[in-house]
Design a protein around this motif. Structure first.
Motif, mmCIF file in Angstrom:
data_model
loop_
_atom_site.group_PDB
_atom_site.id
_atom_site.type_symbol
_atom_site.label_atom_id
_atom_site.label_comp_id
_atom_site.label_asym_id
_atom_site.label_seq_id
_atom_site.Cartn_x
_atom_site.Cartn_y
_atom_site.Cartn_z
ATOM 1 N N MET A 1 0.838 -1.198 0.000
ATOM 2 C CA MET A 1 0.000 0.000 0.000
ATOM 3 C C MET A 1 0.878 1.255 0.000
ATOM 4 O O MET A 1 2.093 1.173 0.156
ATOM 5 N N VAL A 2 0.228 2.383 -0.187
ATOM 6 C CA VAL A 2 0.962 3.645 -0.233
ATOM 7 C C VAL A 2 0.362 4.615 0.788
ATOM 8 O O VAL A 2 -0.858 4.753 0.871
ATOM 9 N N ILE A 3 1.235 5.228 1.574
ATOM 10 C CA ILE A 3 0.786 6.325 2.436
ATOM 11 C C ILE A 3 1.219 7.614 1.749
ATOM 12 O O ILE A 3 2.415 7.853 1.565
ATOM 13 N N GLU A 4 0.247 8.382 1.328
ATOM 14 C CA GLU A 4 0.552 9.644 0.639
ATOM 15 C C GLU A 4 0.334 10.794 1.609
ATOM 16 O O GLU A 4 -0.754 10.967 2.145
ATOM 17 N N LEU A 5 1.387 11.566 1.838
ATOM 18 C CA LEU A 5 1.240 12.720 2.712
ATOM 19 C C LEU A 5 0.911 13.964 1.905
ATOM 20 O O LEU A 5 1.497 14.207 0.849
ATOM 21 N N ARG A 6 -0.048 14.714 2.412
ATOM 22 C CA ARG A 6 -0.355 16.020 1.833
ATOM 23 C C ARG A 6 -0.356 17.036 2.954
ATOM 24 O O ARG A 6 -0.596 16.697 4.098
ATOM 25 N N ASP A 7 -0.123 18.274 2.604
ATOM 26 C CA ASP A 7 -0.120 19.342 3.597
ATOM 27 C C ASP A 7 -1.564 19.813 3.791
ATOM 28 O O ASP A 7 -2.220 20.215 2.825
ATOM 29 N N ALA A 8 -2.043 19.768 5.032
ATOM 30 C CA ALA A 8 -3.445 20.121 5.314
ATOM 31 C C ALA A 8 -3.774 21.565 4.926
ATOM 32 O O ALA A 8 -4.932 21.909 4.743
ATOM 33 N N ARG A 9 -2.747 22.403 4.778
ATOM 34 C CA ARG A 9 -3.003 23.793 4.373
ATOM 35 C C ARG A 9 -3.250 23.906 2.873
ATOM 36 O O ARG A 9 -3.843 24.868 2.400
ATOM 37 N N ILE A 10 -2.737 22.916 2.116
ATOM 38 C CA ILE A 10 -2.884 22.927 0.653
ATOM 39 C C ILE A 10 -3.144 21.500 0.145
ATOM 40 O O ILE A 10 -2.326 20.935 -0.593
ATOM 41 N N PRO A 11 -4.275 20.921 0.533
ATOM 42 C CA PRO A 11 -4.494 19.494 0.236
ATOM 43 C C PRO A 11 -4.550 19.171 -1.245
ATOM 44 O O PRO A 11 -4.296 18.030 -1.642
ATOM 45 N N SER A 12 -4.842 20.156 -2.085
ATOM 46 C CA SER A 12 -4.895 19.875 -3.511
ATOM 47 C C SER A 12 -3.541 20.140 -4.174
ATOM 48 O O SER A 12 -3.020 19.297 -4.900
ATOM 49 N N ALA A 13 -2.955 21.281 -3.895
ATOM 50 C CA ALA A 13 -1.666 21.617 -4.521
ATOM 51 C C ALA A 13 -0.558 20.657 -4.098
ATOM 52 O O ALA A 13 0.405 20.455 -4.836
#
Ligand SMILES: Nc1nc2c(ncn2[C@@H]2O[C@H](COP(=O)(O)OP(=O)(O)OP(=O)(O)O)[C@@H](O)[C@H]2O)c(=O)[nH]1
Ligand SMILES: [Mg+2]
Length: 287
Positions: free
Chosen positions: A31-43
């Motif tokens: 599986m993959v854990i993808e981290l995103r920044d909660a301030r810019i979840p799309s960018a």
């Protein structure tokens, strides 16, 4: 101030290499854990990763929850949650990372684990790749899970340079990866948001563009935080606002011209250090 076009074309050699190695290692992961920044979840969603990891169960962790606005984070979780993708939002330095991630991983892999048990195969540890844009907290997550400093983590992009496996428990092995961007941003706004969040090295950024972008956003969405922090009256013009900050702070050069560089650096540092409070730079309803 001069009008410059944002032209961040940052895809240094180590990222090309990382992408190739991630492609190779993908065969070995469950599986993959993808981290995103909660301030810019799309960018902070990397299109390269989305392509690469399409076939794998995915956990999206929106990190830096403590820097984002909780109401928007909750909406983003709702928006990004789809079948086969679990989404959680966390402060990786303080939340119960071990419990939240272990449970989510177990749940995502449940069907496969049950199949193995039915066939009499003793389940081996779940192997997960941890991926995302630079400086989003991948290595921090792994260290929290491992309860020790297993890998290097620091507050600048490009700290992790090579792939590295870390066995964090009997059940779970995590692959740390270097933060990767992609060769070109289709939308200038994406690059600017990534820049504000700290995902791109300041040395290669047109900081003036970044500051003007951030100021425009704040004038529109949170003017009160600018007023309060810098004790200035508001203007619709981001350049005028920056100059007022310079005035209020006494940032002046010889000949009484205002010190653009110092003002911009102060403003950007204040944003990154949360001196303007929690800010979500992408509003779920507008995306
Ligand atoms: N406030 C806050 N800071 C965080 C959080 N997660 C990570 N950080 C900080 O973000 C910085 C970068 O963390 P790293 O774990 O090195 O990020 P990375 O994704 O491994 O970065 P690269 O290896 O450069 O791609 C560190 O200073 C962390 O303490 C979080 O949830 N909240
Ligand atoms: Mg790292």
């Amino acid at each position: 101030m001069s009008e410059r076009k944002l032209n961040i074309n940052w895809f240094p050699g180590h990222m090309t290499k990382a992408k190739r190695e991630m492609e190779e290692k993908l065969k070995l992961v469950d599986m993959v854990i993808e981290l995103r920044d909660a301030r810019i979840p799309s960018a902070s969603a990397n299109p390269l990763l989305a392509d690469l990891t399409k076939q794998k169960p995915r956990l999206i962790i929106m990190s830096k929850a403590d820097k984002a606005e909780p109401i928007y984070s909750a909406k983003w979780v709702e928006k990004l949650s789809k079948e086969g993708v679990r989404v959680v939002v966390m402060d990786l330095n303080h939340d119960n990372v071990i419990k939240i991630v272990s449970e989510a991983a177990r749940e995502l892999m449940k069907a496969k684990l049950e199949r193995q048990i039915r066939r009499g195969i003793r389940p081996r540890p779940i192997r997960s790749m941890v991926a995302g844009v630079p400086n989003v907290g991948k290595s921090t997550l792994i260290n929290r899970m491992a309860k020790k400093k297993a890998v290097q983590a620091a507050d600048r992009p490009g700290v992790t340079k090579a792939l590295q496996w870390v066995k964090v428990s009997k059940e779970l092995e995590l692959l740390d990866t270097p933060g990767v961007l992609w060769p070109k941003f289709d939308d200038e706004q994406i690059g600017l948001r990534l820049a504000v969040s700290g995902a791109i090295r300041d040395e290669i950024l047109p900081l003036e563009e970044v500051a003007v972008f951030a100021m425009k956003f704040l004038i529109q969405h949170k003017p009160e935080v600018i007023e309060e922090r810098y004790q200035v009256t508001l203007s619709d013009d981001p350049y005028v606002m920056l100059e007022r900050i310079a005035d209020a702070r006494g940032y002046r050069l010889k000949g009484d011209v205002w010190d653009e560089k110092r003002t911009i650096e102060t403003f950007i540092r204040d944003i990154r250090d949360d001196q303007l409070g929690r800010i979500t730079w992408e509003l779920p309803d507008e995306m």
